[in-house]
Design a protein around this motif. Sequence first.
Motif, PDB file in Angstrom:
ATOM      1  N   ASN A   1       4.541  -6.114   6.080  1.00  0.00           N
ATOM      2  CA  ASN A   1       4.111  -5.270   7.188  1.00  0.00           C
ATOM      3  C   ASN A   1       5.028  -4.067   7.341  1.00  0.00           C
ATOM      4  OD1 ASN A   1       1.874  -6.748   8.244  1.00  0.00           O
ATOM      5  ND2 ASN A   1       3.315  -8.244   9.059  1.00  0.00           N
ATOM      6  N   TYR A   2       4.423  -2.915   7.658  1.00  0.00           N
ATOM      7  CA  TYR A   2       5.233  -1.748   7.988  1.00  0.00           C
ATOM      8  C   TYR A   2       5.907  -1.980   9.331  1.00  0.00           C
ATOM      9  CZ  TYR A   2       3.334   1.221   4.319  1.00  0.00           C
ATOM     10  OH  TYR A   2       3.004   1.761   3.122  1.00  0.00           O
ATOM     11  N   GLN A   3       7.147  -1.548   9.412  1.00  0.00           N
ATOM     12  CA  GLN A   3       7.876  -1.695  10.666  1.00  0.00           C
ATOM     13  C   GLN A   3       8.823  -0.525  10.781  1.00  0.00           C
ATOM     14  OE1 GLN A   3      11.053  -4.939  12.151  1.00  0.00           O
ATOM     15  NE2 GLN A   3       9.218  -5.784  11.316  1.00  0.00           N
ATOM     16  N   LEU A   4       8.942   0.001  11.986  1.00  0.00           N
ATOM     17  CA  LEU A   4       9.860   1.105  12.233  1.00  0.00           C
ATOM     18  C   LEU A   4      11.202   0.497  12.628  1.00  0.00           C
ATOM     19  CD1 LEU A   4       9.413   4.187  12.171  1.00  0.00           C
ATOM     20  CD2 LEU A   4       9.120   4.118  14.629  1.00  0.00           C
TER      21      LEU A   4
ATOM     22  N   ASP B   1      10.427   3.973   8.442  1.00  0.00           N
ATOM     23  CA  ASP B   1       9.486   2.904   8.115  1.00  0.00           C
ATOM     24  C   ASP B   1      10.035   2.056   6.978  1.00  0.00           C
ATOM     25  OD1 ASP B   1       6.805   4.997   8.902  1.00  0.00           O
ATOM     26  OD2 ASP B   1       7.050   2.964   9.695  1.00  0.00           O
TER      27      ASP B   1
END
Lengths: 114, 113
Positions: free
Chosen positions: B98-101, B92
């Motif tokens: 924004n959280y993003q993988l 992450d």
Amino acid sequence: DTAVSQTPKYLVTQMGNDKSIKCEQNLGHDTMYWYKQDSKKFLKIMFSYNNKELIINETVPNRFSPKSPDKAHLNLHINSLELGDSAVYFCASSQGWGDSYEQYFGPGTRLTVT
Amino acid sequence: TQLLEQSPQFLSIQEGENLTVYCNSSSVFSSLQWYRQEPGEGPVLLVTVVTGGEVKKLKRLTFQFGDARKDSSLHITAAQPGDTGLYLCAADVIMDSNYQLIWGAGTKLIIKP
């Protein structure tokens, strides 16, 4: 029971056509995603929706338009398909968005543009 | 720029051997996930590691998160043909609030009977 389903599994179409891929999750998750996996198996996020609202929109051509009619569905429409759009597209969902949420993936849609 | 580097990219070994695959970065992550993807399927989560130095075991698979939370390894003991697949690490990050993988490119593992 299928958790995340996508249709179709395979899609072969010609350049310039418009096509849609559908995704549904029955996990009660709030967040859904579209990923593109290229021929080198590299997964790249395209879009993310949380509670039907767009929260991630990566640098993707505007020929790609996601639509989330409700929390359980996230469809991907692609206009004017190009050869470079050929890839496997994965839908995924997670309980929420944020740190450490497990993502559950669909089986993928292999798109081939000729 | 790829934030997560996985090595090796490809590994083919005999059944019964041990192996280690790596996921490295210059960035610090709050957590890191390992997935396995089989042909024609989507990735499936194996484990999430969150604490520096953490070791988690899943049968013959041992996952370790580096002390500095920049890298991770996956060790398989006595590999079986059923372990064949693409192993992906993901972490992450926060991008544009924004959280993003983000994902590594994967290690393709083949275990020969």
